[in-house]
Design a protein around this motif. Sequence first.
Motif: not given
Length: 422
Positions: A238-239, A268-276, A194-198
């Motif tokens: 979120d990093d 704060e949505d970093h997953v897509r960039d990390a996959v790309e 899961s991702t999310g600072d909260e």
Amino acid sequence: MAQLSDDCFDEGGRLITTAEALGILADRITPVAETESAGLRDAVGRILAEDITAPFHVPPYDNSAVDGYAVYFDDLHGEMVTELPVGGRAAAGHPLGRKVERGEAIRIFTGAPMPDGPDTVMMQEDCREAGGIVAIPPGIQRGANRRSAGEDVTQGSTVLHKGMRLRPQDIGLAASVGRTELDLYTPLNVTLFSTGDEIREPGTELPEGCIFDSNRFSTIAALGQLGCRVTDLGILPDDQEAIGKALDAGAAEHDLVVTSGGMSVGEEDHVRDAVEARGSIHFWRLAIKPGRPVALGQIGVDGRTVPFVGLPGNPVAAIVTFLLVARPLILRLGGASRLVPLVYRVRADFAHKKKKDRREFIRARLTTGADGIPLAQKYGGSGAGVLSSLVGADGLVELPEDMTKLESGAMVDFLPFSEVLA
Ligand code: AMP
Ligand code: MG
């Protein structure tokens, strides 16, 4: 190992339909081809990797369907009671072992092989036996209460097909044709985080502004029901760097990587960039409600590609998109031939307005209408985060893209949770 074809054209941010998403899945996802042998006791819910044919008839011999008397039909009077001497006994596992004379009745029990000669069995409830003579009333049909060899399965026929997800009755049938071991696709190794600072781990402290992780647990449960082996990578902040490292580590050792949250377009949505940065995204926006930001992609690692599914953070959206994208993907990767669940037609007991060009899933409960047809009632709140409304619902009413208005009383598609989350 899993492979996705590399000729992927970028779907970019285009909103795609669920049908297109399934098409992309079918094009880009190749099943993990590894198989293993497993005993019948360990096969339920798993996917068969071979066609199974019957080496003999089932049942192998003609036998009695009831307890009673085996007779020659031609020995019976058409209009009056026939009295015959009882000349022998045939029970299940204990054949008579000789030819039956004309004019003779044989006491027989359910499952006993039909003795040589008689073609018909009288039920014991219809007969009276005294002093070794059985009285048989008229009215029976030739061949009654006799089960033929091969009535269930004929020799040489294919009884179970490669790609089936095995249910208890399938395993029973495999046993009845003499199998003890089956060739099955190996369980998929899936990792998720899961991702999310909260997002916090249940059981730990919950500071202000934080919530417990529910998606990881609903997803692990759903993966388990699909027969996956799951590696839990926990919660990430979120990093992009931390997320990227987890993607690399997960992809290196698994057939599929699943994430929750961080898929939309916020800062704060970093997953897509990390996959790309280490692969590509085939699509990330589905034209559905709830659940729009769900991604299918691939991660390159060690010269191969590993499929990736990014579920949205909202808990209802996470489950709905799991059903629409992750479930068919997992079934296909795992070797299953049927990817889509059965959907049933029910009557809507509510009116609804919707936007054109997106598919809507409405949480609903079923009752039985006065005419016997199931009635779907809207259940709970419609928010993408209202998980409790999925708990009280029986399933989802599915409204197609082109619909703008649902009249109460119209017939609609209904996807029961028992089809997909059980
Ligand atoms: P996101 O997709 O990351 O923008 O999150 C959307 C919403 O879902 C936010 O309100 C998040 O707090 C919530 N959310 C994200 N991840 C989870 C999770 N694992 N469990 C429960 N709620 C979540
Ligand atoms: Mg988030």
